[in-house]
Design a protein around this motif. Structure first.
Motif, PDB file in Angstrom:
ATOM      1  N   PHE A 304       0.809  -1.384  -0.173  1.00 48.70           N
ATOM      2  CA  PHE A 304       0.000  -0.128  -0.022  1.00 48.70           C
ATOM      3  C   PHE A 304       0.807   1.403  -0.116  1.00 48.70           C
ATOM      4  O   PHE A 304       0.553   2.101  -0.597  1.00 48.70           O
ATOM      5  N   HIS A 305       2.006   1.142   0.865  1.00 48.82           N
ATOM      6  CA  HIS A 305       2.780   2.375   0.902  1.00 48.82           C
ATOM      7  C   HIS A 305       3.520   2.648  -0.555  1.00 48.82           C
ATOM      8  O   HIS A 305       3.403   3.828  -0.945  1.00 48.82           O
ATOM      9  N   LYS A 306       3.946   1.549  -0.994  1.00 46.61           N
ATOM     10  CA  LYS A 306       4.462   1.772  -2.628  1.00 46.61           C
ATOM     11  C   LYS A 306       3.526   2.223  -3.652  1.00 46.61           C
ATOM     12  O   LYS A 306       3.779   3.261  -4.275  1.00 46.61           O
ATOM     13  N   VAL A 307       2.356   1.781  -3.579  1.00 47.65           N
ATOM     14  CA  VAL A 307       1.161   2.253  -4.533  1.00 47.65           C
ATOM     15  C   VAL A 307       0.954   3.482  -4.173  1.00 47.65           C
ATOM     16  O   VAL A 307       0.734   4.474  -4.992  1.00 47.65           O
ATOM     17  N   GLY A 308       0.655   3.984  -2.926  1.00 44.22           N
ATOM     18  CA  GLY A 308       0.476   5.306  -2.419  1.00 44.22           C
ATOM     19  C   GLY A 308       1.578   6.341  -2.838  1.00 44.22           C
ATOM     20  O   GLY A 308       1.227   7.465  -3.300  1.00 44.22           O
TER      21      GLY A 308
END
Length: 396
Positions: A304-308
């Motif tokens: 999620f952090h990478k996509v965000g």
């Protein structure tokens, strides 16, 4: 519709539109108040009001308050004069809504879409539209338009030139639906429809310069400048999902490499999560990933952090390009707001020029996944009233 041949008829239609617009914006309202607001003489207002009553666009109610003398009869807009269908054709789903003339949802249908071929999808669409037609209450004008939001390039005649995530090229969906139902159809790219839905009914009501980022299986961007959809010279504006964020990056279904949607979409999220130990064997959805993140799964939280972060990179580029008042993130990734907001904020705070950063307000959609369906229904409503009064946006 007959061609106008005289200035007198043209002026009458314009005045009639003004009277109806005034009723929509000020109801309940009296004839005297309409004359005062519009500057039209009382005789003209009375005549046009009677026509609108006869056409069942408005109706009278009991007398209102009096400032002296006889209490005036009040006028209301008949929001159930007709009904409209809005369709959001996703890659994995179809969402259909039936709305009244003010965009209130009367009935809603959502179906999974396990097929991709045009004829198979068309059959599902016909089934959904038929069910929505059956659900429409009795009304003077019946179902008077169908709006369709599609994930691809749509030209000004309504042809879908390419929908890469469905594998379609040069598809005449508008013509096929009109032929089947004998109801006017308006086609629009789903991000543009979503932007319009947010402007009319959602987070964007109080803003004029808006970017709507539709983050689902792919990414599209609807651009509103001065409150109007910006479509570009041929109607193809907003394909920001295919702006390059990685040189020689991942192959994209559009034929290019390194496109934003390969790193910041629902598809990117599911692909990244599918590489995690013990995750790839499960049936992945954004909902299941949200559950895992809620339970503290470190690998899913990192995804999620990478996509965000990649979402933030694309937003950074768009904010610098358009200087919007408001950026709305919509579609399926809204479900993961809790884990996407912080990495987006970090990118914007670190990299975006101060004056742009201070101006831009980034929010997640309040309409969730309904924006494109509502926006496409609104476009159908607008088309209906344009035919009657040249131009009329009744919800403003």
């Amino acid at each position: 519709m007959k061609k106008q041949t005289g200035n007198q008829q043209l002026v009458k239609r314009i005045n009639k539109r003004i009277v109806l617009q005034t009723i929509v914006e000020n109801e309940p309202v009296s004839r005297a108040e309409i004359a005062s607001v519009t500057g039209l003489n009382k005789g003209t207002v009375s005549s046009l009001v009677q026509e609108l009553i006869d056409e069942q666009f408005i109706y009278e109610s009991g007398p209102g308050k009096s400032s002296g003398g006889r209490r005036p009869v009040m006028l209301h807009f008949n929001e159930r004069a007709g009904f409209f269908i809005g369709i959001d054709l996703g890659v994995h789903y179809i969402l259909g809504v039936l709305t009244d003339v003010k965009g209130n949802i009367v009935h809603k249908l959502r179906k999974k879409l396990p097929v991709r071929s045009y004829h198979d999808v068309l059959a599902v669409l016909v089934s959904i539209i038929s069910q929505l037609l059956d659900a429409a209450p009795e009304s003077p004008y019946g179902v008077s338009g169908i709006g369709m939001a599609v994930p691809g390039l749509v030209n000004k005649s309504g042809e879908i030139l390419i929908a890469p995530n469905l594998g379609w090229k040069n598809v005449h969906l508008k013509k096929d639906i009109e032929s089947r139902f004998q109801i006017p159809v308006i086609m629009e790219n789903e991000a543009n429809a979503g932007a319009y839905g947010e402007k009319l009914y959602g987070t964007g009501k109080d803003y004029e310069h808006i970017l709507y980022v539709s983050a689902g299986i792919g990414i599209g961007v609807g651009v509103l400048l001065n409150g109007e959809l910006y479509l570009g010279a041929e109607g193809y504006a907003g394909e920001a999902g295919h702006m390059m964020v990685e040189l020689n990056g991942k192959d994209c279904s559009c034929g290019s490499k390194g496109c934003w949607e390969m790193y910041a979409s629902e598809r990117a999220l599911l692909a990244e999560a599918g590489t995690l130990p013990g995750i790839g064997e499960t049936s992945l959805t954004i909902e299941t990933l949200c559950e895992l993140a809620e339970s503290g799964h470190r690998g899913v939280l990192a995804v999620f952090h990478k996509v965000g972060t990649y979402l933030g990179i694309g937003l950074h580029n768009l904010i610098h390009t358009f200087n919007p008042e408001l950026v709305i993130i919509g579609n399926r990734l809204v479900l993961a707001r809790k884990w996407l907001e912080e990495p987006i904020r970090q990118v914007i705070e670190r990299y975006t020029i101060k004056w742009h950063r201070d101006q831009a307000n980034i929010q997640f959609s309040g309409l969730m996944t309904d924006a494109a369906a509502l926006g496409s229904a609104a476009l159908a409503i607008e088309q209906f009233f344009k035919q009657l009064f040249f131009i009329m946006i009744i919800w403003k």
